[in-house]
Design an enzyme around this catalytic site. Structure first.
Site, mmCIF file in Angstrom:
data_model
loop_
_atom_site.group_PDB
_atom_site.id
_atom_site.type_symbol
_atom_site.label_atom_id
_atom_site.label_comp_id
_atom_site.label_asym_id
_atom_site.label_seq_id
_atom_site.Cartn_x
_atom_site.Cartn_y
_atom_site.Cartn_z
ATOM 1 C CB ALA A 68 52.275 42.724 45.429
ATOM 2 N N GLY A 107 51.949 45.765 40.980
ATOM 3 C CA GLY A 107 53.299 45.242 40.754
ATOM 4 C C GLY A 107 53.426 44.583 39.393
ATOM 5 C CD GLU A 110 55.008 49.049 41.144
ATOM 6 O OE1 GLU A 110 54.471 48.098 41.765
ATOM 7 O OE2 GLU A 110 55.573 49.993 41.709
ATOM 8 C CD GLU A 130 50.029 49.525 43.033
ATOM 9 O OE1 GLU A 130 49.313 50.226 42.302
ATOM 10 O OE2 GLU A 130 51.006 48.881 42.601
HETATM 11 N N1 T1G Z 1 46.766 39.219 45.408
HETATM 12 C C1 T1G Z 1 46.188 38.115 45.932
HETATM 13 N N2 T1G Z 1 45.006 37.607 45.504
HETATM 14 C C2 T1G Z 1 44.402 38.239 44.486
HETATM 15 C C3 T1G Z 1 44.948 39.390 43.882
HETATM 16 C C4 T1G Z 1 46.190 39.873 44.384
HETATM 17 N N3 T1G Z 1 46.790 40.932 43.842
HETATM 18 N N4 T1G Z 1 44.086 39.793 42.893
HETATM 19 C C5 T1G Z 1 43.059 38.917 42.901
HETATM 20 N N5 T1G Z 1 43.249 37.988 43.846
HETATM 21 C C6 T1G Z 1 42.372 36.855 44.152
HETATM 22 C C7 T1G Z 1 41.017 37.306 44.650
HETATM 23 O O1 T1G Z 1 41.072 37.524 46.045
HETATM 24 C C8 T1G Z 1 40.156 36.121 44.279
HETATM 25 O O2 T1G Z 1 40.409 35.108 45.236
HETATM 26 C C9 T1G Z 1 40.754 35.658 42.963
HETATM 27 O O3 T1G Z 1 42.100 36.180 42.927
HETATM 28 C C10 T1G Z 1 40.010 36.190 41.757
HETATM 29 O O4 T1G Z 1 39.926 37.602 41.932
HETATM 30 C C11 T1G Z 1 54.222 46.102 44.752
HETATM 31 C C12 T1G Z 1 52.206 46.438 46.512
HETATM 32 C C13 T1G Z 1 42.986 41.012 39.023
HETATM 33 C C14 T1G Z 1 41.145 42.463 38.109
HETATM 34 O O5 T1G Z 1 45.086 45.740 43.465
HETATM 35 O O6 T1G Z 1 41.679 43.951 40.787
HETATM 36 O O7 T1G Z 1 50.928 45.213 43.547
HETATM 37 O O8 T1G Z 1 38.075 34.934 46.145
HETATM 38 O O9 T1G Z 1 37.426 37.651 42.034
HETATM 39 O O10 T1G Z 1 36.959 39.681 38.970
HETATM 40 O O11 T1G Z 1 53.333 48.133 44.013
HETATM 41 O O12 T1G Z 1 41.220 40.557 41.288
HETATM 42 O O13 T1G Z 1 38.859 33.361 44.345
HETATM 43 O O14 T1G Z 1 39.833 33.212 46.674
HETATM 44 O O15 T1G Z 1 38.767 39.784 41.760
HETATM 45 O O16 T1G Z 1 38.563 38.372 37.463
HETATM 46 C C15 T1G Z 1 47.819 45.569 43.317
HETATM 47 C C16 T1G Z 1 43.648 43.383 42.695
HETATM 48 C C17 T1G Z 1 48.303 44.745 44.470
HETATM 49 C C18 T1G Z 1 44.671 44.096 41.822
HETATM 50 C C19 T1G Z 1 40.734 40.059 38.650
HETATM 51 N N6 T1G Z 1 46.882 44.815 42.517
HETATM 52 N N7 T1G Z 1 42.879 42.410 41.968
HETATM 53 O O17 T1G Z 1 39.356 40.304 38.838
HETATM 54 O O18 T1G Z 1 38.655 38.085 39.882
HETATM 55 S S1 T1G Z 1 49.388 45.639 45.516
HETATM 56 C C20 T1G Z 1 45.549 44.952 42.682
HETATM 57 C C21 T1G Z 1 41.899 42.804 41.080
HETATM 58 C C22 T1G Z 1 50.779 45.795 44.575
HETATM 59 C C23 T1G Z 1 53.002 46.777 44.193
HETATM 60 C C24 T1G Z 1 51.820 46.731 45.097
HETATM 61 C C25 T1G Z 1 41.100 41.693 40.479
HETATM 62 C C26 T1G Z 1 41.520 41.326 39.064
HETATM 63 P P1 T1G Z 1 39.219 34.085 45.625
HETATM 64 P P2 T1G Z 1 38.606 38.360 41.459
HETATM 65 P P3 T1G Z 1 38.295 39.104 38.714
#
Ligand code: T1G
Length: 701
Positions: A68, A107, A110, A130
């Site tokens: 998400a 997500g 999911e 999450e």
């Molecule tokens: N949402 C928005 N922005 C995101 C994002 C996300 N999920 N993931 C990464 N970014 C942005 C990050 O802020 C950065 O922005 C750029 O992308 C590169 O990220 C419904 C509710 C995917 C392994 O927890 O673990 O799904 O600084 O520097 O090292 O059940 O990002 O460039 O402006 O980290 O290559 C669950 C979180 C969400 C994954 C990539 N998902 N992200 O790593 O790049 S909640 C997560 C990561 C959810 C559902 C629930 C990592 C990555 P900027 P980065 P990276």
């Protein structure tokens, strides 16, 4: 709206038409509103178009979906719900096959669970992280996963929140099949697979039905109450998985939704999501150009820090020259590195071939001349300014023009070190935290004369090492050590509280280790020797000095504030407590009891106040940078967001009143914030902080 879903029709080898739907929302295909609207639209067209027999869902090469869009949480999620979209995929009469090349997280995974099959490349990773954001998989993940791999394995997978690489993910059943080759091979295999699945009965492929197999989860509750102490999300996750076992899918989904909403509006989720962005933002310094990371790093000093930095460099593709003019020290350092790697081979976390490659990239040397080709040199000897200045004079002599000259000092004046060279603009601090190959924080310290491109190279160095890298100012202790060093534990231990009372409160607050246990770990002699040398007498350190004089140095001597057994397990020590009580008697102090809140106030409100002082002095670029330094340098409990986030959550007027009551000199910025009732994202606050940083530094970025 951000993001879209592209559609391309492909013909399988049997002639049937397969729709390839590709999520398109750089950089991680976050499921922003545009992506969800696109998925909803494409699924409707898939159903309506009789010429299309099946569909493949992909994220394009290199990434499937990062989950998400976390940035939508604060602004409100508009458009179709992810839960409904996943249900639409699952209930489609035409098979939908996920083609996963790269991360499928949150997500994103999911969505893959809603697909009827999941094909993955070797680059794929499955994860439900999450929990690290203080929430839980809120789009059916806590329900579909237990129906796929069972309840116990699901609890571990979701509560640990760690992505799993493709090979293991297939073994666990998270993916159905691994496809060799590049993305186009994966896509072609998925198209063929989908074509063959067309017309099959998909009932058994739909996870959103019935109940998960029964399982006993009570011991999991205890396990995660311990390993993720104080965190609310793991317990809520277990409640959802229990519902997956006890109730039919639709009823259990109501439990997931309710638990998700409770977490989402709670302070822990806010704090963890704040930290998610803070640790990425700190690596960006306005006005600083991007620089190339160094290819070769020289390290001066083969002690604990030097050898740790050497391993960190080697493991991230940077060649190392490890210099120690004392052959014995050098041999000790190399032996420590080899032992560390041998343990990795025993634990199977590295292969022997990998270790051989790492060792080959570390060249031991006793001669400064071997540093001539290095792009950066990190001095990592003990904290003695004269010695450091002598070393930097040598580096000035042997290092090539443009080489970054860095000191790993934990708090000495970078400018004084720079004065020992004819190139002060090339001198910077690179403050690693011990053990350097484990602790994630790197504080890059800018001296008043450090050139912008040198800072840029130091930031690129940290990024290459996969460190959480912060650019900080040149003040005693820099940021993490400076603010944590004013924690009020010495007042408490001299004010009538025993070590176990202080540590119990700190550990209940969420610290991994209370301050007196931490001091025993670090070693009282580290500071005691320096205090003795300088003849420092400090009314706040009477208990500390008494411990030091009694040779109670901590874990290393088997006794400090506590006593330690052979496996370094601590226990209360009557001798230590008698010694403390004797000091109390001499000071006319009575033993006392304090509430958890009172102890935490004395321990950590001074840290908040000091953080404000760092900001008003222009020593930190953002309040969130201070939080990042404490979370990643001192294991400050991440679910509070860090000292500054925590202080703001208490209300600055409360913080100010208590700081003044403690007799501390409050920061002017804190006083202004209390008076104006600032919040941590107040524009006026952040503008003031930025101008303090910019006005501080002559070498403008
Ligand atoms: N949402 C928005 N922005 C995101 C994002 C996300 N999920 N993931 C990464 N970014 C942005 C990050 O802020 C950065 O922005 C750029 O992308 C590169 O990220 C419904 C509710 C995917 C392994 O927890 O673990 O799904 O600084 O520097 O090292 O059940 O990002 O460039 O402006 O980290 O290559 C669950 C979180 C969400 C994954 C990539 N998902 N992200 O790593 O790049 S909640 C997560 C990561 C959810 C559902 C629930 C990592 C990555 P900027 P980065 P990276």
């Amino acid at each position: 709206m951000k993001g879209q879903v592209l559609c391309e029709k492909r013909t399988a080898s049997d002639g049937s038409c397969v729709a390839v739907l590709t999520m398109d929302n750089k950089p991680v295909n976050a499921l922003s509103a545009g992506v969800r609207v696109g998925l909803e639209k494409q699924l409707q067209e898939l159903t309506a178009d009789s010429s299309v027999k099946a569909a493949v869902l992909s994220g394009g090469p290199g990434v499937f979906c990062g989950g998400a869009d976390i940035s939508e949480f604060a602004t409100g999620v508009e458009g179709p719900s992810l839960t409904d979209i996943i249900a639409a995929i699952e209930n489609s009469e035409k098979p939908v096959v996920a083609a996963i090349d790269g991360v499928s997280l949150g997500g994103g995974y999911e969505v893959a669970l809603g697909c009827h099959w999941r094909l993955a490349s070797s680059r794929a990773q499955a994860g439900l992280p999450e929990v690290n954001l203080g929430i839980l998989p809120g789009a059916g993940g806590t329900q579909r996963l237990p129906r796929l791999i069972g309840a116990e394995k699901s609890v571990d997978f979701i509560c640990r929140g760690t992505p799993m690489k493709a090979q293991k993910a297939v073994q666990l059943g998270l993916y159905d099949q691994l496809v060799d080759g590049d993305y186009s091979s994966l896509l072609q295999a998925a198209v063929e697979f989908a074509a063959k699945a067309a017309g099959q009965d998909l009932t058994l492929r739909r996870l959103g039905r019935g109940k998960a197999k029964a399982a006993e989860l009570s011991q999991k509750r205890q396990e995660y109450a311990k390993s993720r102490k104080g965190e609310l999300a793991p317990q809520a996750i277990i409640s959802c998985v229990e519902a997956a076992v006890a109730q039919d899918f639709q009823d259990a989904m109501k439990v997931e939704f309710s638990e998700f909403c409770k977490l989402m509006v709670g302070p822990q989720a806010q704090a963890l999501q704040y930290m998610f962005f803070a640790q990425r933002q700190c690596q960006k310094v306005p006005g600083l150009d991007k620089a190339a990371a160094p290819g070769t790093c020289g390290i001066v000093g083969a002690g604990l820090m030097g050898s740790g930095i050497a391993m960190c460099c080697a493991e991230n593709g940077i060649k190392v020259v490890l210099l120690d003019i004392d052959q014995k020290n050098l041999d000790r350092g190399m032996t420590a590195i080899k032992k560390n790697y041998a343990r990795s081979v025993e634990r199977k976390s590295k292969s022997q071939a990998q270790v051989d490659g790492l060792l080959a990239s570390i060249t031991p040397s006793t001669s400064y001349d071997s540093l001539g080709h290095c792009d950066i040199v990190v001095e990592a000897v003990f904290e003695n300014m004269d010695l450091k200045r002598k070393i930097f004079a040598e580096l000035d002599r042997v290092c090539k023009p443009g080489c970054v000259l860095a000191s790993n000092t934990s708090g000495l004046n970078i400018d004084s070190i720079a004065e020992a060279t004819k190139r002060p603009q090339d001198v910077v601090g690179c403050h690693f935290f011990s053990p350097a190959n484990v602790m994630p924080l790197l504080e890059n310290v800018r001296g008043p004369r450090t050139a912008p491109q040198v800072m840029a190279k130091a930031m690129a160095f940290g990024a290459k090492l996969k460190k959480v890298t912060c650019l900080v100012g040149n003040c005693p202790g820099f940021i993490a050590n400076r603010v944590m060093n004013v924690s009020g534990w010495t007042h408490l231990i001299q004010g009538g509280l025993l070590p176990h009372q202080i540590d119990a409160a700190a550990e209940a607050f969420g610290m991994r280790m209370g301050p007196t246990r931490m001091m025993d770990l670090v070693g009282l002699d580290l500071f005691g020797r320096e205090r003795e040398r300088k003849g420092e007498q400090d009314p706040d350190r009477v208990v500390f000095d008494a411990m030091y004089k009694a040779s109670r140095f901590g874990q290393k001597s088997g006794k400090g504030y506590y006593s330690y057994d052979a496996s370094r397990r601590h226990s209360r020590d009557p001798e230590a407590e008698a010694l403390i009580q004797q000091v109390w008697k001499n000071l006319g102090v009575q033993p006392r009891e304090m509430s958890q809140e009172e102890i935490i106030d004395v321990l950590y409100l001074p840290v908040v106040n000091e953080g404000f002082k760092c900001l008003e002095e222009g020593m930190a670029l953002r309040a969130s940078d201070i939080d990042v330094c404490c979370v990643f340098g001192y294991n400050w409990p991440r679910y509070t967001g860090g000292p500054m986030k925590w202080g703001f959550s208490l209300g600055l007027d409360q913080v100010l009143a208590k700081v003044e009551k403690m007799g501390l000199k409050p920061s002017e910025l804190l006083k202004e914030g209390a008076q104006k009732k600032w919040r941590i994202n107040s524009k006026e606050f952040n503008a003031g902080v930025a101008s303090a940083w910019n006005s501080r530094w002559t070498s403008k970025l």
